[in-house]
Design an enzyme around this catalytic site. Structure first.
Site, PDB file in Angstrom:
ATOM      1  N   SER A 125      17.402  -4.699   4.677  1.00 29.05           N
ATOM      2  CA  SER A 125      17.928  -3.333   4.747  1.00 29.05           C
ATOM      3  C   SER A 125      19.431  -3.412   4.925  1.00 29.05           C
ATOM      4  O   SER A 125      19.943  -4.333   5.576  1.00 29.05           O
ATOM      5  CB  SER A 125      17.338  -2.570   5.938  1.00 29.05           C
ATOM      6  OG  SER A 125      18.035  -1.342   6.113  1.00 29.05           O
TER       7      SER A 125
ATOM      8  N   TYR B 101      15.390  -2.404  14.700  1.00 31.62           N
ATOM      9  CA  TYR B 101      15.220  -2.509  13.248  1.00 31.62           C
ATOM     10  C   TYR B 101      16.393  -3.296  12.624  1.00 31.62           C
ATOM     11  O   TYR B 101      16.187  -4.196  11.792  1.00 31.62           O
ATOM     12  CB  TYR B 101      15.136  -1.101  12.662  1.00 31.62           C
ATOM     13  CG  TYR B 101      14.872  -1.033  11.184  1.00 31.62           C
ATOM     14  CD1 TYR B 101      13.592  -1.237  10.672  1.00 31.62           C
ATOM     15  CD2 TYR B 101      15.897  -0.725  10.290  1.00 31.62           C
ATOM     16  CE1 TYR B 101      13.346  -1.153   9.305  1.00 31.62           C
ATOM     17  CE2 TYR B 101      15.664  -0.637   8.929  1.00 31.62           C
ATOM     18  CZ  TYR B 101      14.383  -0.855   8.443  1.00 31.62           C
ATOM     19  OH  TYR B 101      14.153  -0.768   7.088  1.00 31.62           O
TER      20      TYR B 101
ATOM     21  N   GLY C 270       0.783  -1.234   0.000  1.00 32.30           N
ATOM     22  CA  GLY C 270       0.000   0.000   0.000  1.00 32.30           C
ATOM     23  C   GLY C 270       0.810   1.276   0.000  1.00 32.30           C
ATOM     24  O   GLY C 270       0.240   2.371  -0.113  1.00 32.30           O
TER      25      GLY C 270
HETATM   26  P1  NAD Z   1       6.364   2.547   4.030  1.00 29.94           P
HETATM   27  O1  NAD Z   1       6.062   2.934   5.433  1.00 29.94           O
HETATM   28  O2  NAD Z   1       6.131   3.519   2.938  1.00 29.94           O
HETATM   29  O3  NAD Z   1       5.608   1.178   3.659  1.00 29.94           O
HETATM   30  C1  NAD Z   1       5.497   0.131   4.573  1.00 29.94           C
HETATM   31  C2  NAD Z   1       4.155  -0.541   4.333  1.00 29.94           C
HETATM   32  O4  NAD Z   1       4.076  -1.673   5.199  1.00 29.94           O
HETATM   33  C3  NAD Z   1       2.954   0.360   4.681  1.00 29.94           C
HETATM   34  O5  NAD Z   1       2.029   0.355   3.620  1.00 29.94           O
HETATM   35  C4  NAD Z   1       2.373  -0.277   5.923  1.00 29.94           C
HETATM   36  O6  NAD Z   1       0.967  -0.118   6.052  1.00 29.94           O
HETATM   37  C5  NAD Z   1       2.757  -1.734   5.719  1.00 29.94           C
HETATM   38  N1  NAD Z   1       2.764  -2.462   6.976  1.00 29.94           N
HETATM   39  C6  NAD Z   1       3.313  -2.092   8.157  1.00 29.94           C
HETATM   40  N2  NAD Z   1       3.059  -2.991   9.101  1.00 29.94           N
HETATM   41  C7  NAD Z   1       2.319  -3.973   8.512  1.00 29.94           C
HETATM   42  C8  NAD Z   1       1.743  -5.182   8.981  1.00 29.94           C
HETATM   43  N3  NAD Z   1       1.850  -5.555  10.266  1.00 29.94           N
HETATM   44  N4  NAD Z   1       1.068  -5.958   8.097  1.00 29.94           N
HETATM   45  C9  NAD Z   1       0.933  -5.584   6.810  1.00 29.94           C
HETATM   46  N5  NAD Z   1       1.446  -4.435   6.311  1.00 29.94           N
HETATM   47  C10 NAD Z   1       2.137  -3.647   7.172  1.00 29.94           C
HETATM   48  O7  NAD Z   1       7.901   2.110   4.079  1.00 29.94           O
HETATM   49  P2  NAD Z   1       8.941   1.756   2.914  1.00 29.94           P
HETATM   50  O8  NAD Z   1      10.064   2.686   3.066  1.00 29.94           O
HETATM   51  O9  NAD Z   1       8.277   1.595   1.617  1.00 29.94           O
HETATM   52  O10 NAD Z   1       9.447   0.338   3.441  1.00 29.94           O
HETATM   53  C11 NAD Z   1       9.160  -0.869   2.765  1.00 29.94           C
HETATM   54  C12 NAD Z   1      10.184  -1.911   3.220  1.00 29.94           C
HETATM   55  O11 NAD Z   1      11.481  -1.469   2.836  1.00 29.94           O
HETATM   56  C13 NAD Z   1      10.224  -2.086   4.737  1.00 29.94           C
HETATM   57  O12 NAD Z   1      10.431  -3.452   5.038  1.00 29.94           O
HETATM   58  C14 NAD Z   1      11.437  -1.279   5.131  1.00 29.94           C
HETATM   59  O13 NAD Z   1      12.003  -1.739   6.328  1.00 29.94           O
HETATM   60  C15 NAD Z   1      12.339  -1.502   3.948  1.00 29.94           C
HETATM   61  N6  NAD Z   1      13.400  -0.515   3.779  1.00 29.94           N
HETATM   62  C16 NAD Z   1      13.103   0.799   3.565  1.00 29.94           C
HETATM   63  C17 NAD Z   1      14.158   1.712   3.411  1.00 29.94           C
HETATM   64  C18 NAD Z   1      13.923   3.174   3.146  1.00 29.94           C
HETATM   65  O14 NAD Z   1      14.905   3.937   3.163  1.00 29.94           O
HETATM   66  N7  NAD Z   1      12.707   3.622   2.915  1.00 29.94           N
HETATM   67  C19 NAD Z   1      15.481   1.281   3.497  1.00 29.94           C
HETATM   68  C20 NAD Z   1      15.719  -0.074   3.714  1.00 29.94           C
HETATM   69  C21 NAD Z   1      14.675  -0.962   3.847  1.00 29.94           C
END
Ligand code: NAD
Length: 274
Positions: free
Chosen positions: A149, A162, A18
């Site tokens: 990550s 994390y 989402g």
């Molecule tokens: P985001 O917050 O935009 O998206 C995360 C999504 O996960 C949201 O839509 C949220 O509703 C959903 N979510 C959270 N808890 C949930 C649950 N219990 N059940 C189902 N859905 C759930 O974050 P993002 O930056 O797009 O992160 C996506 C992935 O990438 C994550 O695993 C994050 O740790 C990883 N990540 C992000 C970054 C960054 O810099 N943005 C870096 C490394 C890793």
């Protein structure tokens, strides 16, 4: 690209679909021809992403509400995906994740548990349910992609919970690759660096600037740039890759390793500013 794309009509489940990286993965897989199951804790966001994938109503793509930290919720969601598409997913990208940042000395135990429950146990529950469904129907092949990550490799100030969860995701991925290979199921991980998404949008611009300065290309990553790698690992273009972690950091990892003090300064600023 329609169903004739490289993913030609295969069913792809994306958790955390989402928002942010998950959303970009849904768009990319749909463009490659996949039928996408958009799954998110926020069913409204999942529905919006589904609508954006195609003006055609389901069954081409479909949205599902799920809490990946709950086994009942995950099992029910995977069953509904299989019901809807008439087959279990043969691609699964686990993007659902949360942060609850705090210095170790002040980290509340419930914030440690919450991050581990969603990021690590959630990845395990989804992987197990999807792999069981694939094996049960005798699927010829499958591809599971975990979003980890770079912080899981190098650690991070203010992110003990994390970082632990994301290190765990890599160990989980490697073990799954070893166990599932004999069923034709591959399992890999992408390790993003600092990507512009709602998760990182709360970081003050001053701190963003410091991170960007650590990257030789001088900018943070875009969710689409992570999605492209997920799509490669999901597709048969990576047919002989399993048990691998692909870093999508534009060398941020090397700089974090060689300049840890710079990072500490940035995160201390971040912590004070939020
Ligand atoms: P985001 O917050 O935009 O998206 C995360 C999504 O996960 C949201 O839509 C949220 O509703 C959903 N979510 C959270 N808890 C949930 C649950 N219990 N059940 C189902 N859905 C759930 O974050 P993002 O930056 O797009 O992160 C996506 C992935 O990438 C994550 O695993 C994050 O740790 C990883 N990540 C992000 C970054 C960054 O810099 N943005 C870096 C490394 C890793």
């Amino acid at each position: 690209m329609g169903s004739a794309g490289r993913l030609g009509g295969v069913v792809a489940l994306v958790t955390g679909g989402g928002s942010g990286i998950g959303r970009a993965v849904c768009v990319r897989l749909a463009r490659d021809g996949a039928r996408v199951a958009v799954a998110d804790r926020d069913g409204g966001w999942a529905g919006e992403v589904r609508e954006g994938l195609s003006p055609t109503p389901p069954p081409l793509h479909a949205a599902f509400a799920v809490d990946v930290a709950s086994q009942d919720s995950v099992d029910a969601m995977v069953a509904r995906v299989q019901d809807h598409f008439g087959t279990p997913p043969s691609i699964c990208v686990t993007c659902a994740g949360v942060t609850r940042d705090e210095f170790l000395l002040r980290l509340p135990h419930n914030h440690f548990d919450e991050v581990l429950s969603v990021n690590l146990k959630g990845t395990f529950l989804v992987t197990q349910a999807v792999a069981r469904a694939m094996v049960a129907v005798g699927a010829a092949r499958g591809s599971i992609v975990h979003v980890g990550s770079i912080v899981g490799k190098v650690g991070n100030v203010g992110q003990a919970n994390y970082a632990a969860s994301k290190s765990g995701v890599e160990g989980l991925m490697r073990s799954c690759a070893k166990e599932l290979g004999r069923f034709g199921i591959r399992c890999n991980a992408v390790l993003p660096g600092f990507i512009r998404t709602p998760m990182t949008a709360r970081v003050p611009s001053k701190v963003i600037g410091k991170f960007a300065a650590l990257v030789p290309m001088g900018r943070l990553g875009q969710p689409e740039e992570v999605a492209d790698v997920c799509a490669f690992l999901a597709s048969e273009d990576s047919a002989y890759i399993t048990g691998a972690s692909v870093e999508v950091t534009a060398l941020l990892r090397e700089r974090l390793t060689s300049q840890p003090n710079h990072l500490i300064g940035s995160l201390t600023d971040c912590s004070r500013a939020t």
